[in-house]
Scaffold this motif. Structure first.
Motif, PDB file in Angstrom:
ATOM      1  N   ARG A 204     -35.319   3.094  -5.443  1.00 19.42           N
ATOM      2  CA  ARG A 204     -34.557   3.835  -4.427  1.00 19.42           C
ATOM      3  C   ARG A 204     -33.631   4.860  -5.079  1.00 19.42           C
ATOM      4  O   ARG A 204     -33.526   5.995  -4.615  1.00 19.42           O
ATOM      5  CB  ARG A 204     -33.756   2.874  -3.559  1.00 19.42           C
ATOM      6  CG  ARG A 204     -34.589   2.163  -2.530  1.00 19.42           C
ATOM      7  CD  ARG A 204     -33.710   1.381  -1.553  1.00 19.42           C
ATOM      8  NE  ARG A 204     -34.492   0.286  -1.020  1.00 19.42           N
ATOM      9  CZ  ARG A 204     -34.452  -0.971  -1.446  1.00 19.42           C
ATOM     10  NH1 ARG A 204     -33.606  -1.332  -2.379  1.00 19.42           N
ATOM     11  NH2 ARG A 204     -35.227  -1.886  -0.925  1.00 19.42           N
TER      12      ARG A 204
ATOM     13  N   SER B 196     -33.907   8.908  -4.591  1.00 20.10           N
ATOM     14  CA  SER B 196     -32.829   9.706  -3.993  1.00 20.10           C
ATOM     15  C   SER B 196     -32.308  10.763  -4.951  1.00 20.10           C
ATOM     16  O   SER B 196     -31.781  11.778  -4.529  1.00 20.10           O
ATOM     17  CB  SER B 196     -31.691   8.796  -3.532  1.00 20.10           C
ATOM     18  OG  SER B 196     -31.087   8.174  -4.659  1.00 20.10           O
ATOM     19  N   SER B 197     -32.482  10.582  -6.265  1.00 21.31           N
ATOM     20  CA  SER B 197     -31.987  11.564  -7.227  1.00 21.31           C
ATOM     21  C   SER B 197     -33.009  12.663  -7.500  1.00 21.31           C
ATOM     22  O   SER B 197     -32.647  13.709  -8.019  1.00 21.31           O
ATOM     23  CB  SER B 197     -31.600  10.883  -8.539  1.00 21.31           C
ATOM     24  OG  SER B 197     -32.752  10.380  -9.180  1.00 21.31           O
TER      25      SER B 197
ATOM     26  N   GLY C  26     -37.479  13.285  -3.442  1.00 24.82           N
ATOM     27  CA  GLY C  26     -36.850  12.167  -2.745  1.00 24.82           C
ATOM     28  C   GLY C  26     -35.759  12.627  -1.807  1.00 24.82           C
ATOM     29  O   GLY C  26     -35.590  12.112  -0.707  1.00 24.82           O
ATOM     30  N   THR C  27     -34.991  13.658  -2.210  1.00 23.19           N
ATOM     31  CA  THR C  27     -33.918  14.178  -1.373  1.00 23.19           C
ATOM     32  C   THR C  27     -34.502  14.805  -0.126  1.00 23.19           C
ATOM     33  O   THR C  27     -34.006  14.600   0.978  1.00 23.19           O
ATOM     34  CB  THR C  27     -33.087  15.221  -2.160  1.00 23.19           C
ATOM     35  OG1 THR C  27     -32.670  14.635  -3.379  1.00 23.19           O
ATOM     36  CG2 THR C  27     -31.891  15.676  -1.375  1.00 23.19           C
TER      37      THR C  27
ATOM     38  N   HIS D 231     -35.671  12.117   2.271  1.00 24.05           N
ATOM     39  CA  HIS D 231     -34.572  11.435   2.966  1.00 24.05           C
ATOM     40  C   HIS D 231     -33.965  12.343   4.025  1.00 24.05           C
ATOM     41  O   HIS D 231     -33.608  11.891   5.085  1.00 24.05           O
ATOM     42  CB  HIS D 231     -33.508  10.967   1.974  1.00 24.05           C
ATOM     43  CG  HIS D 231     -33.958   9.806   1.138  1.00 24.05           C
ATOM     44  ND1 HIS D 231     -34.399   8.648   1.699  1.00 24.05           N
ATOM     45  CD2 HIS D 231     -34.063   9.654  -0.209  1.00 24.05           C
ATOM     46  CE1 HIS D 231     -34.750   7.790   0.736  1.00 24.05           C
ATOM     47  NE2 HIS D 231     -34.556   8.381  -0.442  1.00 24.05           N
ATOM     48  N   ARG D 232     -33.863  13.659   3.748  1.00 26.01           N
ATOM     49  CA  ARG D 232     -33.323  14.581   4.753  1.00 26.01           C
ATOM     50  C   ARG D 232     -34.250  14.631   5.951  1.00 26.01           C
ATOM     51  O   ARG D 232     -33.802  14.640   7.081  1.00 26.01           O
ATOM     52  CB  ARG D 232     -33.192  15.974   4.152  1.00 26.01           C
ATOM     53  CG  ARG D 232     -31.948  16.168   3.376  1.00 26.01           C
ATOM     54  CD  ARG D 232     -31.781  17.632   3.036  1.00 26.01           C
ATOM     55  NE  ARG D 232     -31.171  17.713   1.725  1.00 26.01           N
ATOM     56  CZ  ARG D 232     -31.381  18.653   0.844  1.00 26.01           C
ATOM     57  NH1 ARG D 232     -32.214  19.628   1.110  1.00 26.01           N
ATOM     58  NH2 ARG D 232     -30.771  18.639  -0.323  1.00 26.01           N
TER      59      ARG D 232
END
Length: 105
Positions: free
Chosen positions: A87, A91-92, A96-97, A100-101
């Motif tokens: 995870r 997210s990094s 992944g960003t 998530h957005r």
């Protein structure tokens, strides 16, 4: 009604009268009809084939598990932090960003 029952009967012809007699005697000794005796024998044979297949699959699994255990015995341990690190890495990363957005919208 009797005709329906008769039409479902097992219809086998034995070329060898001694074989027919042996099966008839065995069915009588087992206390079942010849049809039930033959069907039960066929079922036992099919289940024996299934049992051999399952046993071979279990043996193969055991062999494979043993082979991989020899490569790295510690691979069998559960890594409790693995999902958390996945995870964090997701997210990094830019992909992944974005993911998530997109899921927040």
């Amino acid at each position: 009604m009797a005709a329906d029952k008769g039409s479902k009967a097992l219809n086998l012809r034995f070329k060898d009268p001694q074989q027919h007699q042996a099966i008839t005697d065995a069915a009588r000794a087992a206390g079942v009809s010849v049809q039930d005796y033959i069907l039960e024998a066929a079922l036992r044979r099919a289940l024996a084939v299934q049992d051999r297949f399952v046993q071979a699959a279990l043996d193969a699994h055991r062999t494979t598990a043993d082979a991989f255990a020899d490569l790295d015995p510690e691979d069998g341990r559960a890594d409790t932090g693995l999902r958390e690190r996945e995870r964090a890495a997701a997210s990094s990363s830019p992909a992944g960003t974005e993911r998530h957005r997109g899921s927040a919208a």
